[in-house]
Scaffold this active site. Structure first.
Site, PDB file in Angstrom:
ATOM      1  N   CYS A   1      25.212  45.977  50.198  1.00 24.66           N
ATOM      2  CA  CYS A   1      26.469  46.648  50.514  1.00 24.66           C
ATOM      3  C   CYS A   1      26.261  48.166  50.507  1.00 24.66           C
ATOM      4  CB  CYS A   1      27.543  46.261  49.505  1.00 24.66           C
ATOM      5  SG  CYS A   1      29.156  47.006  49.869  1.00 24.66           S
TER       6      CYS A   1
ATOM      7  N   CYS B   1      30.394  51.441  44.597  1.00 27.84           N
ATOM      8  CA  CYS B   1      31.214  50.999  43.471  1.00 27.84           C
ATOM      9  C   CYS B   1      30.341  50.949  42.212  1.00 27.84           C
ATOM     10  CB  CYS B   1      31.821  49.626  43.755  1.00 27.84           C
ATOM     11  SG  CYS B   1      32.770  49.543  45.302  1.00 27.84           S
TER      12      CYS B   1
ATOM     13  N   CYS C   1      29.147  47.506  40.655  1.00 34.34           N
ATOM     14  CA  CYS C   1      28.710  46.390  41.506  1.00 34.34           C
ATOM     15  C   CYS C   1      27.200  46.284  41.659  1.00 34.34           C
ATOM     16  CB  CYS C   1      29.361  46.513  42.874  1.00 34.34           C
ATOM     17  SG  CYS C   1      29.004  45.087  43.927  1.00 34.34           S
TER      18      CYS C   1
ATOM     19  N   CYS D   1      37.111  30.281  47.137  1.00 33.39           N
ATOM     20  CA  CYS D   1      37.079  31.682  47.520  1.00 33.39           C
ATOM     21  C   CYS D   1      35.677  32.059  48.001  1.00 33.39           C
ATOM     22  CB  CYS D   1      37.459  32.556  46.330  1.00 33.39           C
ATOM     23  SG  CYS D   1      39.036  32.111  45.577  1.00 33.39           S
TER      24      CYS D   1
ATOM     25  N   CYS E   1      40.399  31.249  50.351  1.00 36.75           N
ATOM     26  CA  CYS E   1      40.517  32.659  50.005  1.00 36.75           C
ATOM     27  C   CYS E   1      39.234  33.357  50.454  1.00 36.75           C
ATOM     28  CB  CYS E   1      40.721  32.826  48.496  1.00 36.75           C
ATOM     29  SG  CYS E   1      40.866  34.552  47.948  1.00 36.75           S
TER      30      CYS E   1
ATOM     31  N   CYS F   1      45.817  38.463  47.104  1.00 35.87           N
ATOM     32  CA  CYS F   1      45.156  38.354  45.805  1.00 35.87           C
ATOM     33  C   CYS F   1      44.624  39.745  45.493  1.00 35.87           C
ATOM     34  CB  CYS F   1      44.023  37.333  45.873  1.00 35.87           C
ATOM     35  SG  CYS F   1      43.055  37.180  44.348  1.00 35.87           S
TER      36      CYS F   1
ATOM     37  N   ARG G   1      45.110  35.791  36.946  1.00 29.43           N
ATOM     38  CA  ARG G   1      43.826  35.113  36.777  1.00 29.43           C
ATOM     39  C   ARG G   1      42.943  35.832  35.765  1.00 29.43           C
ATOM     40  NH1 ARG G   1      41.811  34.767  41.941  1.00 29.43           N
ATOM     41  NH2 ARG G   1      42.914  32.801  42.139  1.00 29.43           N
TER      42      ARG G   1
END
Length: 334
Positions: free
Chosen positions: A74, A78, A81, A118, A149, A209, A281
């Protein structure tokens, strides 16, 4: 909405008034949410339980399974991550899973009791060739009778509608933290970028979500700011994942001072009170939590978990362990 103490000696009329006042609140200020977080712990838990039982079965848990359909590489930065290409975390860039691999994983998840499947991909945002593959995956999983999802990063105009047409039920796109703390965690995209994607999702008629991560070195006020941002979305998300930072060596946030577990429980309770109808969640970080802390989170209003041995690239409690904990607490799957 102040920090007034609630006790079990309230009359039913008083209790109903409190619940109605929460449900009717159009906006939550950061100060109001912080007042919740500042309450005596027992009072906060009691208040959260009042709200939770008004809108949900107190002993039922929704089970979701999350897999990474495209891992690593990616371009974002972040700080939490391990899939960011710029960090050396041991996570390799992997090609997208095949249709057969995803259908097999979804079939196994359903057999183990999951009701939602998901799919996550480590992209800044999907290209059209990625969308063609994702819509095929969504349709195949939907055909198994599971809720679907996806979390694919930022969406361009029209992409949410493509996913909706393929059968997508939920799109995950977290705010991560409060606006004022955001630049401390991410610099390659703006807070408004996240809000724009959520608007695309809402416009396509897909359930939202959206949650965040705590334990990234933020203050209690920043946690209040995150919850206020989520609660003030119009409407607030149908599903609210609250993640506890999983520290991965090689990421900038590795070595961050650990968050007190009871502060995490308080955050769950604040999410429940401010977003009474949402599924809250208990998400990433459960593997590091004791059973007692997880039980407190359920008491505080969490009624959904990720179910399976892995969350994208980090560990998660095994399904047998989760089933054992649910049995101990008298919880059942929705």
């Amino acid at each position: 909405m102040g920090s007034d103490s609630l006790t079990p000696n309230l009359t039913q009329k008083q209790t109903n008034n409190i619940i109605d006042r929460v449900d009717d609140a159009a906006r939550w200020t950061v100060d109001q949410v912080q007042a919740l977080l500042d309450m005596p712990f027992n009072d906060l838990m009691y208040r959260a339980q009042l709200i939770h039982r008004q809108y949900h079965d107190a002993n039922a848990i929704q089970l979701s399974t999350l897999i990474s359909v495209k891992t690593g590489g990616c371009p974002e930065d972040c700080g939490y991550c391990p899939q960011a290409a710029r960090y050396h975390t041991g996570v390799d860039n992997q090609d997208m899973l095949s249709l057969e691999e995803v259908v097999s994983a979804a079939t196994a998840a359903k057999a183990q009791g999951a009701s939602r499947f998901c799919m996550g991909a480590a992209w800044r945002g999907p290209k059209q060739r990625d969308m063609d593959k994702m819509t095929e995956l969504v349709g195949a999983v939907k055909a198994l009778g599971l809720e679907t999802c996806a979390t694919l990063g930022m969406l361009k105009p029209g992409q949410a509608q493509q996913l909706k047409d393929a059968g997508l039920d939920y799109y995950n796109h977290n705010l991560d933290t409060a606006p004022e703390f955001y630049d401390e965690i991410i610099t390659t995209r703006h807070y408004q970028d996240r809000l724009d994607t959520l608007q695309e999702v809402r416009g396509a008629g897909i359930n939202v979500c959206c949650g965040g991560i705590v334990g990234m070195g933020e203050t209690r006020q920043s946690r209040a700011g995150l919850i206020a941002q989520l609660a003030n979305l119009d409407p607030y998300p149908e599903s609210v994942p609250i993640n506890h930072l999983v520290q991965v060596k090689g990421t900038p946030l590795y070595g961050t001072a650990a968050l007190d577990p009871l502060e995490f429980v308080r955050t769950i309770a604040a999410a429940r009170i401010t977003m009474p109808k949402a599924m809250v969640r208990l998400s990433a970080g459960r593997q590091e939590m004791s059973e007692a802390v997880q039980a407190l989170c359920f008491l505080a209003g969490a009624n959904s978990i990720f179910y399976g041995d892995k969350l994208l690239t980090t560990g998660n409690p095994e399904t047998d362990h989760d089933r054992g904990l649910m049995d101990k607490l008298g919880l059942r799957a929705l």
